[in-house]
Design an enzyme around this catalytic site. Structure first.
Site, mmCIF file in Angstrom:
data_model
loop_
_atom_site.group_PDB
_atom_site.id
_atom_site.type_symbol
_atom_site.label_atom_id
_atom_site.label_comp_id
_atom_site.label_asym_id
_atom_site.label_seq_id
_atom_site.Cartn_x
_atom_site.Cartn_y
_atom_site.Cartn_z
ATOM 1 N N HIS A 1 0.824 -1.218 0.000
ATOM 2 C CA HIS A 1 0.000 0.000 0.000
ATOM 3 C C HIS A 1 0.855 1.264 0.000
ATOM 4 C CE1 HIS A 1 -3.058 -2.843 0.989
ATOM 5 N NE2 HIS A 1 -2.606 -3.068 2.188
ATOM 6 N N HIS B 1 -6.652 -4.528 -1.221
ATOM 7 C CA HIS B 1 -5.914 -5.795 -1.122
ATOM 8 C C HIS B 1 -6.078 -6.653 -2.364
ATOM 9 C CE1 HIS B 1 -6.224 -4.475 3.060
ATOM 10 N NE2 HIS B 1 -5.063 -5.071 3.206
#
Ligand SMILES: Nc1ncnc2c1ncn2[C@@H]1O[C@H](COP(=O)(O)OP(=O)(O)O)[C@@H](O)[C@H]1O
Ligand SMILES: Nc1ncnc2c1ncn2[C@@H]1O[C@H](COP(=O)(O)OP(=O)(O)O)[C@@H](O)[C@H]1O
Ligand SMILES: [Mg+2]
Ligand SMILES: [Mg+2]
Ligand SMILES: [Mg+2]
Ligand SMILES: [Mg+2]
Lengths: 216, 330, 330, 216
Positions: C56, C218
């Protein structure tokens, strides 16, 4: 050759460029950055629009308008080069309302010189010059032999087409394509290809015939 | 082609509208296609103007602001800006001390900036131009259009921007820009092609294990095709090429730049490899950037740019900058 | 799978080495897997600790520094960190005023932070945790694990970071974090999947004209599959969903966030569409971010996060911050 | 069932998880984030390593070690959950060097309770609990009917497998999968699948037989 014929030339050239834009871009994708057709379409569309808006009276004014439009709207390397070519050609025509085959030959020569001066390309460098150079010589040869405008422009278009074929074997030494070095060998030069289109349009405009390469 | 756009022909105008909405510090002239500081021209300051094709964001618009550019001229995607917009931007930021055009060395950019400079000079604006040509993948010979301008452009804009902010005159700004360019070298690697919106097709095709070595920032193929090897080896390929061209030593400013589609975690993996190579060659990373600073649309890959610093260049690098994409010190 | 890495299993460790080499302002403990400020713990200051799966970036390591986080705990790609590393980081930054865990609401993150908090408490550290759950794509019911934490995490870390820098105590830091989270909503859209290095295959497949609506960060599919429509319509889909959940009005902080593989020029196109929608609904963009701030590896797409500001929140947003990914005011 | 048999169980479970890691990850890709196999492989490899290093003497110590290793190394939701399960199970076994079928039943029940307490999942939520719950009941039924350890663990593994099949029709209400709502129907739950592997390993360890599902 009067102002309306010059306009007809540009309108026809614009149509050819639009019809073949994807092909030109495809050629540019192989050895450049895949935008030549997009650039020229934008440029010639602007040229046609500006001609319609300003309706220039003389051949010289037509070419000057086209040159300005190409410089203002095309972008890339081809914009300033073609734009300069048209502007230099126009400057040779003075105020004449009608242009002879001899005068047009001088104008085409001036276009070539202007492009070569700005871009510093020699024949063999795999650029538009490899189409325009032979075209100017072929045009002159026909005129010198007493041929008429239609014959001369046809000869110029054919010589440009042969010049385009020659570029396939060349390695690019100018413009983006030169970054690819030897990888450019085996591909047509996009600018040489667009020069063929522009000269074909000239030939059909002067002969008053339909041009090959038009989309049906 | 999958893109977050409205229509291929509207990308530039829509993006400029977004820049205008996102950054009150900037003034965007969508009609004439240029971005300047909201404050208007800085009287007595040499103005820095750059530009080029779009698709390299944050370059150039993201670098307009205090300590960096005064104006950016975005062309269509991957297409040089036209003289008209460069002229308009040049006049808009001229503060009386002259304008410096920072031009990446591409025939199209060079010719269009050249024409704009002539027109501006006719209109009484003092204009100088500096070419950035840092890409070692292209050998600089009479057989090419010369090296491409890539990552070093960011360094030139930041460092010369700091100097002009301090009152450097046009001549010394030109000299400084040339010094930064001369001390900088870049090398780029592509893992995937990218697609020009108006074109709709990728610029080239690559196999699952293939990469392009020595790419620029216009989605073009590189100097050679190679196999995808570990990041350590890729760093070696790039730095060996740079080192062979201009031996590295002492303190350097390093940028590991993402080409647009590469996640930051991979850029850090590459940066670690770059750091290993440099320390192994006795070169010290004095300053660095890791991220997307000069991109090629959504292309996956990275470029590495190294600038051999002097104390003066390092000090100018550290000077305050306040732009959308580069900001520190204020 | 085409990635700038050395080996799938080395991605995290290699990336941490890169972070260490690139950012002297940070101290990276590669052995224990955490990133803290180089200066060590700030005595008397409530310490802010966050963490989660890697992939991320710049979240969370890129937000460690003055005015934001004290520590970040990166797990394997898309996998929650383990209690051991969270515990080690918590102890490393405890300045005696307690530690606040900023936890994105995923079962794995929640459970691992919970276990770490218990262990830290046993060791005499005062620990509180705040859950971030801003993603309106997931309805918050007893039939789900609750909303996902996405973009609002950046806002919570920035705003609470500013407050703790000014001496806010643990209780008020908790309250402020909850307020920011309550006032924030997000919605994400994916144009392409992404590939977890250790997995090697994309998380899902999409047709040339298909997108995933309501994705998290995700690489998972979204709530529904849709057709690729113009950016204007995508902005409408996202903002309508946010507006329906928590009506927007007044001044807002807006983030148009790239998921990793989307070029900045497209994010600006989307931002323009977002700005149109908001002004059309009488909402004023008081602050904004455009770029890659919380990503999903190389996924193409974007998320939109909106926070309804109060004067206090705006003022804390403007407070100085000095981290690798977010910096202003110093 | 002594410490070495418990160790054999974990070694066998680790091998099964490694052999089926891609499958578990594939299941997680459909309704989660494609890492369950990766996580458990990392966790169980760590457990086996830690057992080899510390060589715990009692069944309780073996399970406590495994639980700590899973919590420390797995990450994700499954790490704390399985780790807690093994730790709670271990706590029921005291210092005994040898564990009876009845004791193991209580340990399995404690594992289930620990996982349910931490994760707050009920049967029907499409989680590992949907495999472990039925397994614990089936185990108990066999033991109550006087069956031996091998019969009971076999029954537990079979019940877990049936429970896994049941998860296909369920909509996930816990964990990441719950974000996909109705899209989760029609897929096996990865954690339920890994629970089947762990219980199969238990059955073969207690029976001293090779396990189905081992890569050749
Ligand atoms: N220095 C030059 N002199 C003459 N023609 C050139 C030169 N550089 C490039 N060209 C021509 O321009 C063409 C490319 O034009 P275009 O693709 O529109 O611009 P760009 O290369 O900037 O993308 C080439 O195919 C070549 O024919
Ligand atoms: N609250 C819960 N209670 C019990 N089991 C759960 C819970 N949440 C998730 N699980 C189990 O964990 C599995 C996913 O584990 P894993 O993929 O390793 O972690 P993550 O979901 O964090 O990526 C699911 O398939 C499910 O069986
Ligand atoms: Mg081109
Ligand atoms: Mg171009
Ligand atoms: Mg996970
Ligand atoms: Mg998972």
């Amino acid at each position: 050759m009067d102002a309306s014929t010059f306009r007809a030339w540009i309108v026809e050239a614009a149509q050819l460029v639009i019809d073949n834009a994807d092909h030109l871009t495809h050629l540019d994708a192989a050895i450049g950055d895949a935008d030549h057709g997009i650039n020229l379409r934008r440029g010639f569309q602007a040229a046609v629009t500006m001609l319609a808006e300003t309706d220039p009276a003389t051949p010289a004014a037509v070419l000057a308008t086209v040159g300005r439009a190409l410089i203002s709207k095309t972008g890339g390397a081809s914009g300033p080069l073609y734009g300069t070519g048209f502007r230099q050609a126009g400057k040779t025509l003075g105020e004449d309302a009608d242009v002879s085959a001899v005068q047009l030959g001088a104008a085409l020569r001036a276009a070539l010189d202007g492009i070569r001066q700005l871009g510093a390309a020699n024949e063999g460098d795999k650029t538009m010059v490899d189409a325009l150079g032979p075209a100017v010589r072929a045009y002159q040869a026909v005129v010198d032999a007493g041929g008429d405008l239609a014959d001369a422009t046809r000869a110029a278009a054919d010589a440009a087409a042969r010049g385009l074929q020659e570029t396939i074997g060349m390695q690019a030494h100018k413009g983006r394509a030169s970054y690819l070095g030897a990888r450019t060998i085996g591909h047509e030069d996009p600018g040489a290809a667009s020069t063929v289109l522009i000269l074909r349009a000239l030939a059909s405009a002067t002969a008053g015939l339909p041009t090959e390469g038009r989309a049906p | 082609m999958k893109k977050l756009i409205n229509a291929p022909d509207d990308v530039l105008v829509d993006a400029l509208a977004g820049v205008a909405a996102a950054h009150p510090s900037l003034s965007v002239n969508i009609e004439d296609r240029y971005i300047v500081r909201a404050g208007g021209p800085t009287a007595g300051k040499v103005a820095l103007v750059s530009g080029g094709g779009s698709g390299h964001e944050p370059l150039h618009g993201g670098y307009v602001g205090y300590g960096m550019l005064d104006a950016a001229c975005p062309g269509e995607v991957f297409t040089s800006p036209v003289p008209d917009q460069i002229l308009a931007a040049t006049k808009a930021v001229d503060g009386g001390a002259g304008v410096l055009h920072v031009v990446k060395n591409y025939t199209g950019d060079v010719l269009n900036f050249q024409m704009a400079a002539e027109l501006a000079t006719d209109d009484g604006v003092r204009v100088e131009a500096v070419l950035v040509d840092d890409d070692v993948a292209v050998e600089n010979s009479t057989w090419t259009a010369g090296r491409r301008g890539t990552g070093a452009t960011v360094f030139v804009e930041k460092i010369v921007g700091a100097a002009t902010e301090r009152g450097a005159d046009l001549a010394s700004a030109v000299a400084l820009a040339r010094e930064v360019n001369d001390r900088s070298r870049s090398f780029g690697i592509a893992l995937t092609p990218c697609t020009v919106p108006a074109n709709g097709k990728p610029g080239f095709e690559l196999g699952e294990d293939e990469i392009e070595l020595g790419v620029g920032i216009h989605g073009e193929p590189g100097r050679a095709r190679g196999k995808l090897v570990p990041a350590k080896e890729l760093a070696g390929i790039a730095l060996d090429a740079i080192h062979a061209d201009a031996p590295l030593s002492g303190d350097v400013l390093v940028m590991v730049n993402g080409l647009g589609g590469t996640p930051l975690i991979e850029l850090y993996v590459l940066f670690a490899a770059v750091a290993d190579w440099l320390s192994g060659h006795g070169v010290r990373i004095a300053r660095s950037l890791v991220g997307n600073y000069i991109t090629s649309l959504e292309m996956a890959g990275a470029s590495i740019t190294v600038c051999r610093l002097t104390p003066q260049l390092a000090e100018l690098w550290d000077a305050p900058v306040e732009t959308p994409a580069l900001r520190w010190g204020r």
